[in-house]
Write an enzyme that holds these catalytic residues in place. Structure first.
Site, PDB file in Angstrom:
ATOM      1  CD  GLU A  85      -0.133  -1.605   3.011  1.00 25.84           C
ATOM      2  OE1 GLU A  85      -0.065  -2.312   2.230  1.00 25.84           O
ATOM      3  OE2 GLU A  85      -0.043  -1.570   4.084  1.00 25.84           O
ATOM      4  CD  GLN A  87       5.054  -2.541  -3.838  1.00 24.18           C
ATOM      5  OE1 GLN A  87       4.762  -2.848  -4.910  1.00 24.18           O
ATOM      6  NE2 GLN A  87       5.451  -3.568  -3.144  1.00 24.18           N
ATOM      7  CG  HIS A 109       1.425  -9.285  -4.262  1.00 20.60           C
ATOM      8  ND1 HIS A 109       0.659 -10.057  -5.022  1.00 20.60           N
ATOM      9  CD2 HIS A 109       0.596  -8.409  -3.727  1.00 20.60           C
ATOM     10  CE1 HIS A 109      -0.627 -10.044  -4.850  1.00 20.60           C
ATOM     11  NE2 HIS A 109      -0.735  -9.015  -3.753  1.00 20.60           N
TER      12      HIS A 109
HETATM   13  P1  NDP Z   1       7.347  -5.646   4.993  1.00 17.83           P
HETATM   14  O1  NDP Z   1       6.369  -4.677   5.569  1.00 17.83           O
HETATM   15  O2  NDP Z   1       7.839  -6.529   5.894  1.00 17.83           O
HETATM   16  O3  NDP Z   1       8.707  -4.801   4.705  1.00 17.83           O
HETATM   17  C1  NDP Z   1       8.589  -3.549   3.966  1.00 17.83           C
HETATM   18  C2  NDP Z   1       9.827  -2.649   4.386  1.00 17.83           C
HETATM   19  O4  NDP Z   1       9.625  -1.517   3.495  1.00 17.83           O
HETATM   20  C3  NDP Z   1       9.965  -2.418   5.911  1.00 17.83           C
HETATM   21  O5  NDP Z   1      11.178  -2.586   6.062  1.00 17.83           O
HETATM   22  C4  NDP Z   1       9.530  -0.990   5.755  1.00 17.83           C
HETATM   23  O6  NDP Z   1       9.944  -0.066   6.892  1.00 17.83           O
HETATM   24  C5  NDP Z   1      10.078  -0.448   4.541  1.00 17.83           C
HETATM   25  N1  NDP Z   1       9.492   0.586   4.178  1.00 17.83           N
HETATM   26  C6  NDP Z   1       8.341   1.242   4.216  1.00 17.83           C
HETATM   27  N2  NDP Z   1       8.099   2.526   3.698  1.00 17.83           N
HETATM   28  C7  NDP Z   1       9.296   2.874   3.020  1.00 17.83           C
HETATM   29  C8  NDP Z   1       9.831   3.853   2.317  1.00 17.83           C
HETATM   30  N3  NDP Z   1       9.049   4.933   1.996  1.00 17.83           N
HETATM   31  N4  NDP Z   1      11.072   3.900   1.778  1.00 17.83           N
HETATM   32  C9  NDP Z   1      11.828   2.655   2.286  1.00 17.83           C
HETATM   33  N5  NDP Z   1      11.455   1.742   3.046  1.00 17.83           N
HETATM   34  C10 NDP Z   1      10.205   1.741   3.273  1.00 17.83           C
HETATM   35  O7  NDP Z   1       6.876  -6.083   3.670  1.00 17.83           O
HETATM   36  P2  NDP Z   1       6.785  -7.588   2.809  1.00 17.83           P
HETATM   37  O8  NDP Z   1       8.318  -7.819   2.839  1.00 17.83           O
HETATM   38  O9  NDP Z   1       5.979  -8.437   3.476  1.00 17.83           O
HETATM   39  O10 NDP Z   1       6.226  -7.154   1.610  1.00 17.83           O
HETATM   40  C11 NDP Z   1       7.140  -6.962   0.404  1.00 17.83           C
HETATM   41  C12 NDP Z   1       6.729  -7.285  -0.828  1.00 17.83           C
HETATM   42  O11 NDP Z   1       6.788  -8.543  -0.970  1.00 17.83           O
HETATM   43  C13 NDP Z   1       5.036  -7.010  -0.893  1.00 17.83           C
HETATM   44  O12 NDP Z   1       4.771  -6.587  -2.348  1.00 17.83           O
HETATM   45  C14 NDP Z   1       4.550  -8.310  -0.471  1.00 17.83           C
HETATM   46  O13 NDP Z   1       3.100  -8.705  -1.218  1.00 17.83           O
HETATM   47  C15 NDP Z   1       5.421  -9.160  -1.332  1.00 17.83           C
HETATM   48  N6  NDP Z   1       5.386 -10.656  -0.593  1.00 17.83           N
HETATM   49  C16 NDP Z   1       5.394 -10.932   0.862  1.00 17.83           C
HETATM   50  C17 NDP Z   1       5.237 -12.092   1.593  1.00 17.83           C
HETATM   51  C18 NDP Z   1       5.395 -12.110   2.846  1.00 17.83           C
HETATM   52  O14 NDP Z   1       5.094 -13.350   3.051  1.00 17.83           O
HETATM   53  N7  NDP Z   1       5.719 -11.309   3.612  1.00 17.83           N
HETATM   54  C19 NDP Z   1       5.207 -13.388   0.268  1.00 17.83           C
HETATM   55  C20 NDP Z   1       5.633 -13.057  -1.279  1.00 17.83           C
HETATM   56  C21 NDP Z   1       5.556 -11.703  -1.520  1.00 17.83           C
HETATM   57  P3  NDP Z   1       9.375  -0.017   8.447  1.00 17.83           P
HETATM   58  O15 NDP Z   1       8.409  -1.082   8.550  1.00 17.83           O
HETATM   59  O16 NDP Z   1      10.623  -0.280   9.278  1.00 17.83           O
HETATM   60  O17 NDP Z   1       8.822   1.252   8.467  1.00 17.83           O
END
Ligand code: NDP
Ligand code: MG
Length: 334
Positions: A85, A87, A109
């Site tokens: 949400e 991205q 995803h």
């Molecule tokens: P997470 O929420 O675990 O990780 C996302 C990371 O991005 C966090 O560390 C967050 O930081 C960071 N972040 C947030 N905003 C920003 C920004 N503006 N700039 C830089 N970094 C930022 O996500 P997931 O790993 O679960 O998901 C990532 C992708 O992988 C998604 O597309 C998801 O659909 C896909 N996916 C996920 C699976 C899963 O099991 N988790 C399985 C397969 C695909 P913080 O939280 O520290 O603020």
């Protein structure tokens, strides 16, 4: 015909040599992809928000996190592993203008790509490499010498060469050790949303709550209702996971098996399936995506209200108390 499965021998890590890979977001997936690719000999850089725990984690793991803009500028292959949400906003603000022809955009995803939330510049190839498991498993299986199966797909701007890059990337994170299947963005996104809405999250919790409420309303103790309708789900799911329905039915009593065959179809009826088809149609037409994107744009007020309401369901209070009696289950609180 069963789908073709790709393994290590079908993928060439050489295609990633001399290319910098930027992992945007060091969360669940991000930490797994970044470390596995680095261990596979790739040149990996990470983007994270300064002052967050995941930024600290990335530093601890030996990365020097950059901004998403800077990482995108420096890299040839950019993997967007931010929460789905956020991205679109990050893509518009930091990624899009730092992409250039020849670069490859990777996602795990397909939601934002499939529902046109990214305007991907010409000459950029978009691919999907989606591990079928959470990031900690992507990492821990890799360290053990294994891997988590992955899906790959070709999106906007991608061609046959991009498929080879997707396979190489999947190899870099360990996916080809287990097996890689090809899908399309539409299929990955639509089946994923359908599964979580109808079976895994929505369907299952609705079933558990309805069962619990039926017993409690009939005068049974809430504790009994919790054990029968929520706690024991895990025992059944573990059997399904290991050996499918046959194995589950082999393991439970004949009485349970007979009740399963004769009563189950009275719970999930033709009417339930008709509703499933309506939910699938909403997903395919993009109606669900539109609703969810607008909800987030409007500050997610109804989402947060629903979350609060669901947290107060009596089964949650009973469960909290009972889980304390069972230290081995490693009870979690949110
Ligand atoms: P997470 O929420 O675990 O990780 C996302 C990371 O991005 C966090 O560390 C967050 O930081 C960071 N972040 C947030 N905003 C920003 C920004 N503006 N700039 C830089 N970094 C930022 O996500 P997931 O790993 O679960 O998901 C990532 C992708 O992988 C998604 O597309 C998801 O659909 C896909 N996916 C996920 C699976 C899963 O099991 N988790 C399985 C397969 C695909 P913080 O939280 O520290 O603020
Ligand atoms: Mg899913």
């Amino acid at each position: 015909m069963p789908a073709e499965v790709y393994y290590d021998k079908d993928a060439d890590l050489g295609l990633l040599k001399g290319k910098t890979i930027a992992i945007l977001g060091y969360g669940s997936q991000g930490h797994g992809h970044a470390q596995n690719l680095r261990d596979s000999g790739c040149d990996v850089i990470v983007a994270e928000l300064e002052g967050t725990p995941n930024h600290e984690q990335a530093v601890k793991d030996g990365f020097k996190p950059l901004s998403a803009a800077e990482a995108t500028r420096k890299a040839h292959i950019i993997t967007i592993l931010l929460p789905d949400e956020v991205q679109a906003d990050v893509f518009r603000a930091e990624v899009r203008d730092n992409l250039a022809p020849g670069k490859v955009l990777v996602c795990a995803h397909g939601f934002n790509v499939h529902f046109n939330q990214f305007k991907i510049p010409d000459g950029v190839a978009t691919i999907l490499v989606a591990p079928k498991g959470p990031g900690h498993l992507v990492r821990s299986e890799f360290v053990k010498g294994g891997g988590v199966p992955c899906l790959i797909a070709l999106g906007p701007g991608a061609d046959d060469k991009s498929r080879k890059v997707a396979l190489a990337y999947a190899k870099g994170i360990g996916g080809t050790r287990a097996g890689v299947l090809e899908t399309t963005f539409a299929e990955e996104v639509e089946t994923d949303l359908f599964g979580e809405q109808v079976v895994l999250c929505g369907g299952l919790t609705a079933l558990i709550k309805a069962g619990y409420e039926t017993l409690v309303e009939a005068g049974y103790q809430p504790e009994m209702a919790y054990f029968e309708c929520m706690h024991e789900v895990k025992l059944i799911v573990d059997l399904l996971y290991q050996g499918g329905m046959n194995y589950m039915r082999y393991s439970v009593s004949n009485t349970a098996e007979y009740g399963d065959y004769t009563r189950g179809p009275r719970i999930v009826t033709d009417e339930t399936k008709a509703e499933m088809r309506r939910i699938l149609a909403e997903i395919r037409k993009g109606e669900f995506a539109r609703e969810w994107i607008l909800e987030n744009k409007a500050g997610a007020a109804s989402f947060l209200a629903l979350r609060r309401l669901e947290r107060e369901h009596p089964i949650e209070e009973v469960g909290r108390r009972l889980r304390r009696l069972m230290p081995w289950i490693n009870a979690k609180e949110v």
